[in-house]
Each structure stands twice: as C-alpha cells, then as structure tokens.
Write a protein that holds these residues in place. Sequence first.
Motif, PDB file in Angstrom:
ATOM      1  N   HIS A   8      91.838  51.183  54.327  1.00 26.86           N
ATOM      2  CA  HIS A   8      91.841  51.540  52.885  1.00 26.86           C
ATOM      3  C   HIS A   8      91.401  52.951  52.700  1.00 26.86           C
ATOM      4  O   HIS A   8      90.490  53.481  53.008  1.00 26.86           O
ATOM      5  CB  HIS A   8      90.926  50.604  52.097  1.00 26.86           C
ATOM      6  CG  HIS A   8      91.490  49.222  52.040  1.00 26.86           C
ATOM      7  ND1 HIS A   8      92.543  48.897  51.250  1.00 26.86           N
ATOM      8  CD2 HIS A   8      91.174  48.093  52.724  1.00 26.86           C
ATOM      9  CE1 HIS A   8      92.835  47.615  51.417  1.00 26.86           C
ATOM     10  NE2 HIS A   8      92.004  47.115  52.301  1.00 26.86           N
ATOM     11  N   ARG A  24     100.223  50.898  45.402  1.00 27.02           N
ATOM     12  CA  ARG A  24      99.524  51.865  46.254  1.00 27.02           C
ATOM     13  C   ARG A  24     100.066  51.839  47.685  1.00 27.02           C
ATOM     14  O   ARG A  24     100.193  52.869  48.330  1.00 27.02           O
ATOM     15  CB  ARG A  24      98.028  51.556  46.245  1.00 27.02           C
ATOM     16  CG  ARG A  24      97.174  52.586  46.940  1.00 27.02           C
ATOM     17  CD  ARG A  24      95.704  52.223  46.871  1.00 27.02           C
ATOM     18  NE  ARG A  24      95.334  51.133  47.747  1.00 27.02           N
ATOM     19  CZ  ARG A  24      95.195  51.237  49.073  1.00 27.02           C
ATOM     20  NH1 ARG A  24      95.400  52.384  49.666  1.00 27.02           N
ATOM     21  NH2 ARG A  24      94.848  50.196  49.792  1.00 27.02           N
ATOM     22  N   LEU A  25     100.400  50.633  48.174  1.00 20.68           N
ATOM     23  CA  LEU A  25     100.830  50.470  49.565  1.00 20.68           C
ATOM     24  C   LEU A  25     102.346  50.589  49.772  1.00 20.68           C
ATOM     25  O   LEU A  25     102.807  50.571  50.903  1.00 20.68           O
ATOM     26  CB  LEU A  25     100.369  49.107  50.087  1.00 20.68           C
ATOM     27  CG  LEU A  25      98.869  48.914  50.224  1.00 20.68           C
ATOM     28  CD1 LEU A  25      98.543  47.455  50.512  1.00 20.68           C
ATOM     29  CD2 LEU A  25      98.317  49.823  51.311  1.00 20.68           C
ATOM     30  N   GLU A  64      95.753  41.605  51.697  1.00 21.66           N
ATOM     31  CA  GLU A  64      95.112  42.492  52.669  1.00 21.66           C
ATOM     32  C   GLU A  64      96.143  42.859  53.728  1.00 21.66           C
ATOM     33  O   GLU A  64      96.932  42.010  54.146  1.00 21.66           O
ATOM     34  CB  GLU A  64      93.918  41.804  53.335  1.00 21.66           C
ATOM     35  CG  GLU A  64      92.772  41.556  52.389  1.00 21.66           C
ATOM     36  CD  GLU A  64      91.552  40.962  53.075  1.00 21.66           C
ATOM     37  OE1 GLU A  64      91.456  41.060  54.318  1.00 21.66           O
ATOM     38  OE2 GLU A  64      90.716  40.412  52.368  1.00 21.66           O
ATOM     39  N   ARG A  94      95.474  37.667  46.077  1.00 24.38           N
ATOM     40  CA  ARG A  94      94.747  38.575  46.981  1.00 24.38           C
ATOM     41  C   ARG A  94      95.696  39.026  48.087  1.00 24.38           C
ATOM     42  O   ARG A  94      96.476  38.232  48.593  1.00 24.38           O
ATOM     43  CB  ARG A  94      93.551  37.831  47.554  1.00 24.38           C
ATOM     44  CG  ARG A  94      92.762  38.552  48.583  1.00 24.38           C
ATOM     45  CD  ARG A  94      91.519  39.137  48.002  1.00 24.38           C
ATOM     46  NE  ARG A  94      90.943  40.005  49.026  1.00 24.38           N
ATOM     47  CZ  ARG A  94      89.678  40.139  49.213  1.00 24.38           C
ATOM     48  NH1 ARG A  94      88.834  39.489  48.472  1.00 24.38           N
ATOM     49  NH2 ARG A  94      89.228  40.948  50.128  1.00 24.38           N
ATOM     50  N   GLU A 131      98.976  46.256  41.579  1.00 22.70           N
ATOM     51  CA  GLU A 131      98.478  47.628  41.734  1.00 22.70           C
ATOM     52  C   GLU A 131      98.298  47.980  43.214  1.00 22.70           C
ATOM     53  O   GLU A 131      98.605  49.091  43.632  1.00 22.70           O
ATOM     54  CB  GLU A 131      97.161  47.809  40.973  1.00 22.70           C
ATOM     55  CG  GLU A 131      97.314  47.719  39.471  1.00 22.70           C
ATOM     56  CD  GLU A 131      98.301  48.738  38.916  1.00 22.70           C
ATOM     57  OE1 GLU A 131      98.271  49.916  39.342  1.00 22.70           O
ATOM     58  OE2 GLU A 131      99.128  48.352  38.072  1.00 22.70           O
ATOM     59  N   GLU A 132      97.818  47.028  43.994  1.00 23.27           N
ATOM     60  CA  GLU A 132      97.662  47.235  45.434  1.00 23.27           C
ATOM     61  C   GLU A 132      99.029  47.437  46.093  1.00 23.27           C
ATOM     62  O   GLU A 132      99.194  48.298  46.954  1.00 23.27           O
ATOM     63  CB  GLU A 132      96.925  46.052  46.059  1.00 23.27           C
ATOM     64  CG  GLU A 132      96.631  46.191  47.525  1.00 23.27           C
ATOM     65  CD  GLU A 132      95.552  47.206  47.849  1.00 23.27           C
ATOM     66  OE1 GLU A 132      95.336  47.453  49.046  1.00 23.27           O
ATOM     67  OE2 GLU A 132      94.936  47.761  46.926  1.00 23.27           O
ATOM     68  N   VAL A 153      96.869  42.675  42.466  1.00 21.16           N
ATOM     69  CA  VAL A 153      97.752  42.649  43.634  1.00 21.16           C
ATOM     70  C   VAL A 153      98.952  43.564  43.404  1.00 21.16           C
ATOM     71  O   VAL A 153      99.361  44.299  44.308  1.00 21.16           O
ATOM     72  CB  VAL A 153      98.207  41.207  43.980  1.00 21.16           C
ATOM     73  CG1 VAL A 153      99.281  41.212  45.055  1.00 21.16           C
ATOM     74  CG2 VAL A 153      97.020  40.377  44.408  1.00 21.16           C
TER      75      VAL A 153
END
Length: 153
Positions: A153, A90-91, A148, A146, A86-87, A84
């Motif tokens: 993506h 990225r975001l 989203e 998690r 790392e996500e 999460v």
Amino acid sequence: MSHSSHGHPCRRPLCARASASPWRPARTPARTPVRGMSVGRCGAPLLAGHRTPGDVHRLAQQMAEVLVGRRAPEVLRNQVTVPVREELRRLRGTVGCAMAPRLARVFHQPLGASGVEASAVIDCDRRSRVFAFRLRREGGRWVCTRLETDRGH
C-alpha cells in the motif's frame, strides 16, 4: 532403533495407523469432508465443497479485469461497497498483464451464514498475482466488502 529397520518407534495409536501405510495422503477437511457434519472436530467449519460458487468466481474475474485495467470499477458499483470501489479505482491497472487476465484458481471459505472469504490467483504472462476479498449476501447477490492484494500500500 532406526525407522528403516525396525518400523516406526512411536507407539501412539494415531502414529501406528499412519505408519501402517506411509504413502497414503493425510486426511484433511478439504480432501475428506465428514458426511453429515458441518463443523470439524476442533469446532472450525469445514469447507463447503471444493467448487467455488459461479457468481463468486465471476465477481473475482471481473475484479481481476479491473486490476489489470481492462474494466472500469464503476461497472461493479452494485457488487462492491464504496470503500472497495475506491480501492479498485486506486489499484486499476496496477497488475501488469499483456493479455486478458485468467484466473488460475479461486478458493473460498464460508464466514457464517451469509458471508464468504475468497482468494484468487491471476495468471498474467509469466507471473502470478493474488488478491483476497470478503463477500456478504445482500438481497440475492454477493457484495464485496473488503479487498486486499499482493501489492504494497
């Protein structure tokens, strides 16, 4: 026979009751939790109240701040798993917001004894954005497992 001149044509008991007062809102688990029951008639868990726990709401606000680029993902290292984080890296900054993000709504639903699924709506300028996340309880704190977003993506 028309609805307007002769009443409701259905003779089922549930329809007859509903047609007696057509302007009453439908009874749903979110509006009318059954007292003393934690599971609905169909076996699905009922919402555990309307108010999202403060620490879940606070974590949602912090993640929204990362998404608009006003907070570093590393600050949340104890509240998110490595994937999460790392996500979030990225975001980071992908949600365009000229002002500080404001959470319009946060919804939650329990997932078993130690989990929660939540979604949050961010009001940014003239547009709303949304993200969803799952949390599990670890040693007295929520940890996001998690994430989203509404971004492709």
